[in-house]
Design a protein around this motif. Structure first.
Motif, PDB file in Angstrom:
ATOM      1  N   ASN A  78      -9.747  13.905  -1.576  1.00  0.00           N
ATOM      2  CA  ASN A  78     -10.794  13.225  -0.943  1.00  0.00           C
ATOM      3  C   ASN A  78     -10.859  11.810  -1.088  1.00  0.00           C
ATOM      4  O   ASN A  78     -11.823  11.260  -1.125  1.00  0.00           O
ATOM      5  N   ASP A  79      -9.878  11.177  -1.720  1.00  0.00           N
ATOM      6  CA  ASP A  79      -9.528   9.743  -1.927  1.00  0.00           C
ATOM      7  C   ASP A  79      -9.079   8.882  -0.697  1.00  0.00           C
ATOM      8  O   ASP A  79      -7.922   9.338  -0.376  1.00  0.00           O
ATOM      9  N   THR A  80      -9.986   8.390   0.020  1.00  0.00           N
ATOM     10  CA  THR A  80      -9.671   7.621   1.312  1.00  0.00           C
ATOM     11  C   THR A  80      -8.480   6.719   1.163  1.00  0.00           C
ATOM     12  O   THR A  80      -7.400   6.546   1.862  1.00  0.00           O
ATOM     13  N   ASP A  81      -8.378   5.910   0.064  1.00  0.00           N
ATOM     14  CA  ASP A  81      -7.507   4.938  -0.221  1.00  0.00           C
ATOM     15  C   ASP A  81      -6.216   5.660  -0.490  1.00  0.00           C
ATOM     16  O   ASP A  81      -4.960   5.118  -0.097  1.00  0.00           O
ATOM     17  N   LYS A  82      -5.963   6.732  -1.345  1.00  0.00           N
ATOM     18  CA  LYS A  82      -4.949   7.621  -1.592  1.00  0.00           C
ATOM     19  C   LYS A  82      -4.436   8.207  -0.448  1.00  0.00           C
ATOM     20  O   LYS A  82      -3.126   8.270  -0.295  1.00  0.00           O
ATOM     21  N   ALA A  83      -5.364   8.396   0.522  1.00  0.00           N
ATOM     22  CA  ALA A  83      -5.016   9.035   1.651  1.00  0.00           C
ATOM     23  C   ALA A  83      -4.287   8.275   2.630  1.00  0.00           C
ATOM     24  O   ALA A  83      -3.122   8.561   3.104  1.00  0.00           O
ATOM     25  N   LYS A  84      -4.600   6.994   2.670  1.00  0.00           N
ATOM     26  CA  LYS A  84      -3.868   6.122   3.379  1.00  0.00           C
ATOM     27  C   LYS A  84      -2.673   5.715   2.958  1.00  0.00           C
ATOM     28  O   LYS A  84      -1.550   5.573   3.629  1.00  0.00           O
ATOM     29  N   THR A  85      -2.500   5.661   1.665  1.00  0.00           N
ATOM     30  CA  THR A  85      -1.075   5.447   0.999  1.00  0.00           C
ATOM     31  C   THR A  85      -0.106   6.578   1.284  1.00  0.00           C
ATOM     32  O   THR A  85       0.917   6.188   1.526  1.00  0.00           O
ATOM     33  N   ILE A  86      -0.468   7.791   1.066  1.00  0.00           N
ATOM     34  CA  ILE A  86       0.110   8.889   1.342  1.00  0.00           C
ATOM     35  C   ILE A  86       0.740   8.767   2.944  1.00  0.00           C
ATOM     36  O   ILE A  86       1.739   9.277   3.103  1.00  0.00           O
ATOM     37  N   ILE A  87      -0.255   8.678   3.767  1.00  0.00           N
ATOM     38  CA  ILE A  87       0.205   8.665   5.251  1.00  0.00           C
ATOM     39  C   ILE A  87       1.169   7.475   5.391  1.00  0.00           C
ATOM     40  O   ILE A  87       2.258   7.711   6.205  1.00  0.00           O
ATOM     41  N   LYS A  88       1.212   6.316   5.024  1.00  0.00           N
ATOM     42  CA  LYS A  88       1.947   5.215   5.062  1.00  0.00           C
ATOM     43  C   LYS A  88       3.332   5.491   4.482  1.00  0.00           C
ATOM     44  O   LYS A  88       4.286   5.155   5.150  1.00  0.00           O
ATOM     45  N   THR A  89       3.167   6.124   3.340  1.00  0.00           N
ATOM     46  CA  THR A  89       4.450   6.157   2.386  1.00  0.00           C
ATOM     47  C   THR A  89       5.408   7.580   2.664  1.00  0.00           C
ATOM     48  O   THR A  89       6.390   7.493   2.670  1.00  0.00           O
ATOM     49  N   GLN A  90       4.504   8.667   3.021  1.00  0.00           N
ATOM     50  CA  GLN A  90       4.961   9.875   3.286  1.00  0.00           C
ATOM     51  C   GLN A  90       5.199  10.360   4.522  1.00  0.00           C
ATOM     52  O   GLN A  90       6.002  11.116   4.969  1.00  0.00           O
ATOM     53  N   GLY A  91       4.217   9.904   5.327  1.00  0.00           N
ATOM     54  CA  GLY A  91       4.200  10.334   6.837  1.00  0.00           C
ATOM     55  C   GLY A  91       3.161  11.423   7.198  1.00  0.00           C
ATOM     56  O   GLY A  91       2.721  12.104   6.303  1.00  0.00           O
ATOM     57  N   ILE A  92       2.717  11.395   8.324  1.00  0.00           N
ATOM     58  CA  ILE A  92       1.739  12.397   8.719  1.00  0.00           C
ATOM     59  C   ILE A  92       2.349  14.037   8.654  1.00  0.00           C
ATOM     60  O   ILE A  92       1.614  14.821   8.568  1.00  0.00           O
ATOM     61  N   VAL A  93       3.759  13.921   8.978  1.00  0.00           N
ATOM     62  CA  VAL A  93       4.315  15.360   8.829  1.00  0.00           C
ATOM     63  C   VAL A  93       4.516  15.881   7.565  1.00  0.00           C
ATOM     64  O   VAL A  93       4.315  17.113   7.374  1.00  0.00           O
ATOM     65  N   TYR A  94       4.399  14.864   6.387  1.00  0.00           N
ATOM     66  CA  TYR A  94       4.350  15.540   5.056  1.00  0.00           C
ATOM     67  C   TYR A  94       3.342  16.111   4.968  1.00  0.00           C
ATOM     68  O   TYR A  94       2.849  17.074   4.327  1.00  0.00           O
ATOM     69  N   CYS A  95       1.975  15.434   5.510  1.00  0.00           N
ATOM     70  CA  CYS A  95       0.795  15.980   5.446  1.00  0.00           C
ATOM     71  C   CYS A  95       0.538  17.431   5.930  1.00  0.00           C
ATOM     72  O   CYS A  95      -0.126  18.259   5.359  1.00  0.00           O
TER      73      CYS A  95
END
Length: 306
Positions: A78-95
């Protein structure tokens, strides 16, 4: 999920919107994410729904949104900053894959339970602020309860089933049959038998007992027999059966207490072998059915009217 509740959109969409407006996500990344979400939605609709109808494609989009949202929340806590980093570095498919792994947990608990949960259960619309993590946690909890029921059912049935065991995946059926097994175990204890399944002679003894003994004495012995029966169960099995209220034997006690056609009603809640059942319902084969079908029997013997 507080941020989602305040801003009336799923967490994933809020993170994507914020990342785009802040310039954290490049236009190229945003376009890539949109295309990947579309592709995954079409795949989900094709595999689980139908791509012929627009509403089914929309539902596929909602499923992808829900599962991806679940995965992102699990990854970022539930951390928005961490969420943005994950999406940028790992991608939406990873999520999405992280969310799908959570969804697949249901299958590891119980394949039959997994099959009973429609994938649309995880769907989220663009304005849906439901807590998908809490929804998943509740499904996991229910899955463990379902698996426990099946485990206890198999354990009790192995001892008290009077015929070939055919396991039904319907939980209501399992509960009904489980109560019958326990009722029979209790009934056998009432006549001080150490057997686990009724025979014709044992059922005759039980029938004689409930018809010739005062109900107060029967009810008193029921209580002591329940103590004996529960003492034979493992702690976990006993605890579970108490939790789902199968050790109260309310229907058994009610039949004894009412004293109305006891012999007829009691057989309906017991696990009886087919040989005993045949005797109970066939007067002319040496058995007995407490005269329940005498009119039919007499009609059968009468000569046809000319």
């Amino acid at each position: 999920m507080r941020i989602a509740e305040l801003r009336n959109h799923p967490f994933l969409l809020l993170v994507l919107k914020d990342g785009e407006s802040e310039g954290y996500f490049s236009p190229e990344l945003v376009d890539k994410i949109k295309q990947q979400l579309i592709d995954m939605s079409l795949r989900i609709a094709s595999d689980n729904l139908s791509i012929i109808y627009a509403d089914q494609i929309n539902k596929g989009c909602e499923i992808v949104l829900g599962i991806t949202n679940l995965g992102l929340l699990a990854l970022c806590d539930n951390d928005t900053d961490k969420a943005k980093t994950i999406i940028k570095t790992q991608g939406i498919v990873y999520c999405f894959r992280a969310g799908w792994a959570k969804y697949a947990q249901l299958k590891t608990i119980s394949p039959s339970y997994f099959d009973s949960i429609a994938i649309t259960t995880y769907a989220l619309s663009v304005n849906d602020t439901a807590d998908i993590s809490a929804r998943h946690a509740n499904l996991i909890k229910e899955g463990y309860k379902s698996a426990k029921l099946l485990d206890v059912y198999k354990n009790i049935a192995a001892t008290y089933c009077a015929s070939s065991l055919l396991i039904d995946n319907d939980e209501d059926v399992l509960l009904f049959e489980l109560q019958r097994y326990l009722n029979s175990a209790l009934a056998l204890l009432l006549i001080d038998s150490d057997k686990k399944v009724f025979t014709s002679s044992l059922y005759q003894a039980f029938n004689s007992y409930i018809l010739s003994t005062k109900k107060e004495l029967i009810l008193e012995k029921i209580q002591s027999s329940i103590v004996t029966l529960t003492g034979q169960l493992s702690i976990l099995t006993k605890s579970y059966l108490q939790e789902i209220d199968l050790l109260g034997f309310s229907e058994f006690k009610s039949i004894i207490n009412q004293q109305v056609d006891v012999a007829i009603h009691i057989q309906e809640i017991l696990e009886l072998p087919i040989t005993v059942l045949n005797e109970l319902h066939d007067d002319f084969e040496g058995g007995y059915d407490f005269h329940a079908d005498d009119e039919d029997d007499i009609a059968y013997l009468r000569p046809d009217e000319q």
